[in-house]
Design a protein around this motif. Structure first.
Motif, short mmCIF file in Angstrom:
data_model
loop_
_atom_site.label_atom_id
_atom_site.label_comp_id
_atom_site.label_asym_id
_atom_site.label_seq_id
_atom_site.Cartn_x
_atom_site.Cartn_y
_atom_site.Cartn_z
N UNK A 1 4.45 93.17 -29.15
CA UNK A 1 5.29 94.00 -30.02
C UNK A 1 6.57 94.44 -29.31
N UNK A 2 6.61 94.35 -27.98
CA UNK A 2 7.82 94.72 -27.25
C UNK A 2 9.00 93.82 -27.62
N UNK A 3 8.71 92.64 -28.12
CA UNK A 3 9.79 91.73 -28.50
C UNK A 3 10.53 92.21 -29.75
N UNK A 4 9.97 93.18 -30.46
CA UNK A 4 10.58 93.67 -31.69
C UNK A 4 11.49 94.89 -31.44
N UNK A 5 11.62 95.28 -30.18
CA UNK A 5 12.51 96.37 -29.79
C UNK A 5 13.60 95.80 -28.89
N UNK A 6 14.85 96.09 -29.19
CA UNK A 6 15.98 95.45 -28.50
C UNK A 6 15.93 95.60 -26.99
N UNK A 7 15.76 96.81 -26.50
CA UNK A 7 15.80 97.04 -25.05
C UNK A 7 14.70 96.29 -24.32
N UNK A 8 13.47 96.40 -24.81
CA UNK A 8 12.36 95.73 -24.12
C UNK A 8 12.43 94.21 -24.29
N UNK A 9 12.96 93.75 -25.42
CA UNK A 9 13.13 92.31 -25.60
C UNK A 9 14.12 91.76 -24.58
N UNK A 10 15.23 92.46 -24.39
CA UNK A 10 16.22 92.02 -23.39
C UNK A 10 15.60 91.96 -22.00
#
Length: 288
Positions: free
Chosen positions: A136-145
């Motif tokens: 689910x971290x991939x769905x948040x901009x900061x954690x995806x980056x």
């Protein structure tokens, strides 16, 4: 899977995401998970293709590689992408049991790191990378980056960040039932997990590796008001890896469906049971 496949699935009446104005069909019973029993072959949900992060990731990679690249693109077949010349060869058989070697003891931004400069290390890296990319971290901009910058080579990460940001648009998140920041509605739990079942090496040199990860995917919204219950799917994720800066890094990756076992006759859990399980059961650091 192509972006067109993603659109076709989203438009399906029974499998559409929350938001977007599509008609949904609830499972039998008061709870969206209902406790309904699924027949071995009768339920279309049993073999439904996992979407969400997997689809967006592949679409983003294909977009980034458009125009030609020396590295394998996401649009190719799983065994043909990546480095080395052995993509078309049958992978050598590998034991299904773990080797006994302990997982890595270090991490970067919470992601396992420091894998061994061996075939086993490449397999362990690929398994753990699939977990991070399917979270689910991939769905948040900061954690995806952070995930992309950590797992991919510098060149690949630079090429992917922009297309990924556009792929994870507010419109797309809304279709998953998430707000513009990737958060689930109050009282609901968004589920996106990749559970590796096994790995195998397709090709390996001192500086490159091509590794297949066979995995079970979970995706959906768990909650009393959800019309898109958590479903499962089986896929194989192929990673082209490069030894860079003392660790294995992703150059490119691709996916294909299956192999999927025949669905069992398990009783579907309620939304509360799924939400509780997601909260209580953490993931693993995988080692070959």
């Amino acid at each position: 899977m192509s972006p067109g496949d993603e659109q076709a699935h989203a438009d399906d009446a029974s499998g559409g995401y929350a938001g977007g104005g599509h008609t949904r069909t609830r499972l039998p019973g008061g709870d969206p998970y209902g406790g309904a029993r699924r027949g071995g072959r009768s339920s279309s949900r049993g073999l439904v293709t996992v979407v969400g992060v997997v689809v967006v990731l592949i679409a983003a990679i294909a977009f980034a590689n458009r125009g030609g690249s020396s590295s394998g693109s996401a649009g190719g077949s799983g065994a043909d992408s990546g480095s080395g010349g052995g993509g078309g060869d049958r992978a050598q058989s590998a034991p299904t049991a773990a080797t006994g070697t302990k997982p890595v003891g270090t991490s970067t931004s919470g992601i396992p790191a420091g894998f061994a400069h061996t075939e086993q290390g490449a397999q362990s890296a690929a398994a753990n990378y699939s977990v991070s990319l399917g979270s689910t971290d991939m769905f948040h901009t900061a954690t995806r980056h952070t995930i992309v910058d950590t797992l991919y080579t510098d060149a690949a990460a630079t090429k992917l960040q922009g297309p990924m940001d556009r792929a994870y648009s507010a419109t797309f998140l809304n279709r998953l039932g998430l707000d513009a920041d990737g958060n689930a509605p109050k009282g609901s739990t968004f589920v996106s997990r990749v559970v590796p079942v096994g790995t195998t090496v397709r090709d390996h040199t001192d500086s490159t590796a091509e590794v297949d990860v066979w995995y079970l995917g979970l995706i959906g919204m768990s909650g009393q008001a959800s019309t898109d219950p958590v479903t499962t799917s089986w896929k194989t994720w192929t990673f082209a890896l490069k030894w860079s800066d003392g660790d294995w890094k992703i150059v490119s990756d691709s996916q294909k469906d299956g192999p999927a076992p025949v669905p069992g006759d398990d009783k579907a859990a309620t939304s509360d049971e799924i939400s509780k399980a997601i909260e209580e059961y953490g993931g693993f650091t995988y080692a070959r």
